[in-house]
Design an enzyme around this catalytic site. Sequence first.
Site, PDB file in Angstrom:
ATOM      1  N   SER A   1      35.222  38.248  37.435  1.00 55.27           N
ATOM      2  CA  SER A   1      36.705  38.917  38.792  1.00 55.27           C
ATOM      3  C   SER A   1      37.380  38.869  37.767  1.00 55.27           C
ATOM      4  CB  SER A   1      36.551  37.635  39.109  1.00 55.27           C
ATOM      5  OG  SER A   1      38.002  37.964  39.329  1.00 55.27           O
TER       6      SER A   1
ATOM      7  N   TYR B   1      38.256  28.736  40.743  1.00 58.83           N
ATOM      8  CA  TYR B   1      37.786  30.073  40.590  1.00 58.83           C
ATOM      9  C   TYR B   1      37.318  30.104  39.618  1.00 58.83           C
ATOM     10  CZ  TYR B   1      37.371  34.578  41.883  1.00 58.83           C
ATOM     11  OH  TYR B   1      36.505  35.566  41.720  1.00 58.83           O
TER      12      TYR B   1
END
Length: 237
Positions: free
Chosen positions: A144, A157
């Site tokens: 990501s 995350y």
Amino acid sequence: MTEELKGQLAVVTGAARGIGAAISKQLASMGATVLLAARDKARLQQVQQEIQTTGGTAHIAQLDLLDESSITTLAKTVETQHRRCDILVNNAGIGLLGKPLVELSPSDWDTVMGTNLRGPYLMIRALAPLMIAAQSGHIVNISSLAGHNPLPNGAAYSASKWGLNGLTYSIAEELRPHNIRVSVVAPGSVNTGFSTSDKNADKKIQPSDVARVVAMLVTQAPQSFVSEVHLRPTQKP
């Protein structure tokens, strides 16, 4: 249907929905046999049926990335039933976004790290030996842009994706001598329902966009490989 990947076996984690389902369908449409791996058997069966309807081949393997024995079982299935692993896509991920780090419980931290970072490590450890034996293979880790930028209220995350990026680059060097190419794809906001954001879904990156990038990576000319792809929406959602 094309035959660019005919005869190859692709293992895709998180294949029950979203990006994983799109990648699985893309690879199957290119002739690969796809092993769909996730926890949700009913959703996996739905993706399998959609692939078979379009003439592709897919098998199902229930997988819990937090359970090492589950990964071991999957690897044994791949080895005994298919005797090869040409493509591994570590796509499964979890966010648990929306909380500042000081309010995140250790168990939630462990779940994020276990799924997003330890899971890919265990999958690579389990399946890369088949690639080493064949002296060929592709590993694609779905990261990501949060693995390159700060993400307030999503520190766990973000940290897991920073770690996945470092893992990818490091194992790429370890496996290059075996003609195994390891790449990472870092998309921005993808229209998967992963986030509860109210951003314009039509302007977001679509799962099929990520799938096409993976297709490009696994069909690169043999003398080169792409280390990392950053994927952004043309217009900010």
